[in-house]
Design an enzyme around this catalytic site. Structure first.
Site, PDB file in Angstrom:
ATOM      1  CG  HIS A 105      -3.336   1.991   1.780  1.00 22.05           C
ATOM      2  ND1 HIS A 105      -3.998   1.959   2.978  1.00 22.05           N
ATOM      3  CD2 HIS A 105      -3.957   1.056   1.003  1.00 22.05           C
ATOM      4  CE1 HIS A 105      -4.976   1.068   2.940  1.00 22.05           C
ATOM      5  NE2 HIS A 105      -4.967   0.507   1.755  1.00 22.05           N
ATOM      6  CG  HIS A 150      -3.621   4.167   7.325  1.00 20.32           C
ATOM      7  ND1 HIS A 150      -2.761   3.087   7.448  1.00 20.32           N
ATOM      8  CD2 HIS A 150      -4.050   4.151   6.031  1.00 20.32           C
ATOM      9  CE1 HIS A 150      -2.691   2.447   6.293  1.00 20.32           C
ATOM     10  NE2 HIS A 150      -3.449   3.078   5.414  1.00 20.32           N
ATOM     11  CB  CYS A 190       0.626   3.519   6.418  1.00 18.56           C
ATOM     12  SG  CYS A 190       0.700   4.456   7.967  1.00 18.56           S
TER      13      CYS A 190
END
Length: 351
Positions: A327, A315, A266
């Site tokens: 993402h 994240h 991420c």
């Protein structure tokens, strides 16, 4: 004539033991028959457990990324320090050669060179302080000795700094290995759970993800209005360029610890994308959370803003408009669009 003896009867004790054993066997058999067989987890239960394992793996991945970043930084600093120490040692050797030349000249005249006494002294600093006031040292000699003294102190400090950083590096490498092992363990456990499903069930899970991703992509590409009807703006030119770079990597696989150009985790995706826009941002999601101005209302987000998820900020993705994010979700997936509501939103970050 054959004798007919009455058969020996079993003792009362033996009969009791046999009866007890038989009763116990019957009871155990009954328990086994009545016990419910261990139920195989269904598709949804497996998905829930696997998602949780992936979350744990991603947390460990961001810690791994932080340790890796620190390791790389320490290695560069140590290399620079070692070069500096080597150059300093060369300078010190040249200064000592100069003192040696003076000593040789005074030796030939029969005098005792104070600089030699300096090197033989148990306390060079104290000797230098006293000797500098003596007429027997020329101004040139005093200056040379002071330079040697200063250079020796600098080298000692630099060597100590390098030694401390080497210890820190060893500790960081140990931490890196632990986090890598933790990530791999969680991923292996998740894969083991998935294998308890049938091929048909696994395909059904994948199709659910694909449908959701396609729906999110359609919503993200239509950014003329936001979810509340407000106009959706675009963040700064650099952020817009970074977002466009991330869009160019849609379909690239998620790989923990990867930061492009063909695979990402991420924070690897977001840091790589900003690098393509000519801007360096921190490597980890937690650090990226502090890299710009925080936006706490989803309605104030602009396309290209970073979006931070989960309380521990493990994240990160790009805001894509219309309540969607772009993402790299987790292992087993690809860079894609997804609803912002699929994860606990914390805040946005405008770089």
């Amino acid at each position: 004539m054959a004798s007919h003896r009455r058969p020996k009867q079993p003792s009362r004790t033996r009969v009791t033991v046999l009866t007890t054993v038989a009763a116990a066997a019957v009871a155990l058999s009954a328990q086994a028959a009545n016990a419910a067989p261990s139920a195989k987890p269904n598709k949804d239960e497996v998905k829930t457990k696997v998602d949780d394992l992936y979350q744990q793996a991603e947390k460990a991945t961001e810690k791994y990324n932080g340790a890796k970043e620190k390791q790389d930084k320490l290695e560069k600093e140590i290399s620079a320090l070692q070069d500096k120490v080597a150059r300093g040692q060369e300078d010190l050797n040249q200064l000592r050669d100069g003192i040696g030349t003076m000593a040789s000249a005074q030796y030939r005249t029969g005098s005792i060179d104070p600089s030699v006494q300096l090197f033989l002294s148990s306390n060079p600093d104290d000797f230098l302080d006293k000797a500098s006031t003596l007429d027997q040292l020329s101004g040139q000699q005093v200056e040379a000795l002071k330079k040697i003294q200063k250079k020796q102190r600098e080298l000692a400090q630099e060597r100590q700094e390098a030694s401390d950083k080497l210890k820190d590096l060893a500790s960081t490498r140990t931490e890196l290995g632990k986090k890598k092992k933790e990530v791999q363990g969680k991923l292996a456990e998740a894969q083991k759970l998935l294998l308890t499903l049938t091929a048909q069930e696994r395909a059904a899970l994948q199709e659910e993800q694909n449908r959701a991703s396609r729906a999110s992509e359609r919503a993200a590409l239509d950014t003329s209005t936001g979810s509340a009807g407000a106009s959706v703006g675009t963040a700064s030119g650099r952020a817009a360029s970074a977002y466009a770079a991330a869009q160019s990597r849609i379909g690239s696989p998620y790989v923990y610890g990867a930061s492009g150009p063909s695979s990402f985790d991420c924070s690897g995706l977001t840091s790589w994308a900003f690098a393509q826009a000519g801007m360096s941002i921190p490597r980890t999601s937690e650090a990226q959370a502090n890299a710009g101005t925080r936006i706490y209302s989803q309605s104030d987000l602009k396309v290209g803003d970073l979006v931070i998820f989960y309380g521990d900020q493990h994240h990160v993705g790009f805001y894509a408009g219309n309540g969607q994010v772009l993402h790299a979700p987790r292992t087993g997936t690809f860079v894609r669009y997804e609803s912002i509501n699929n994860m606990p939103f914390q805040f946005g970050v405008r770089i």
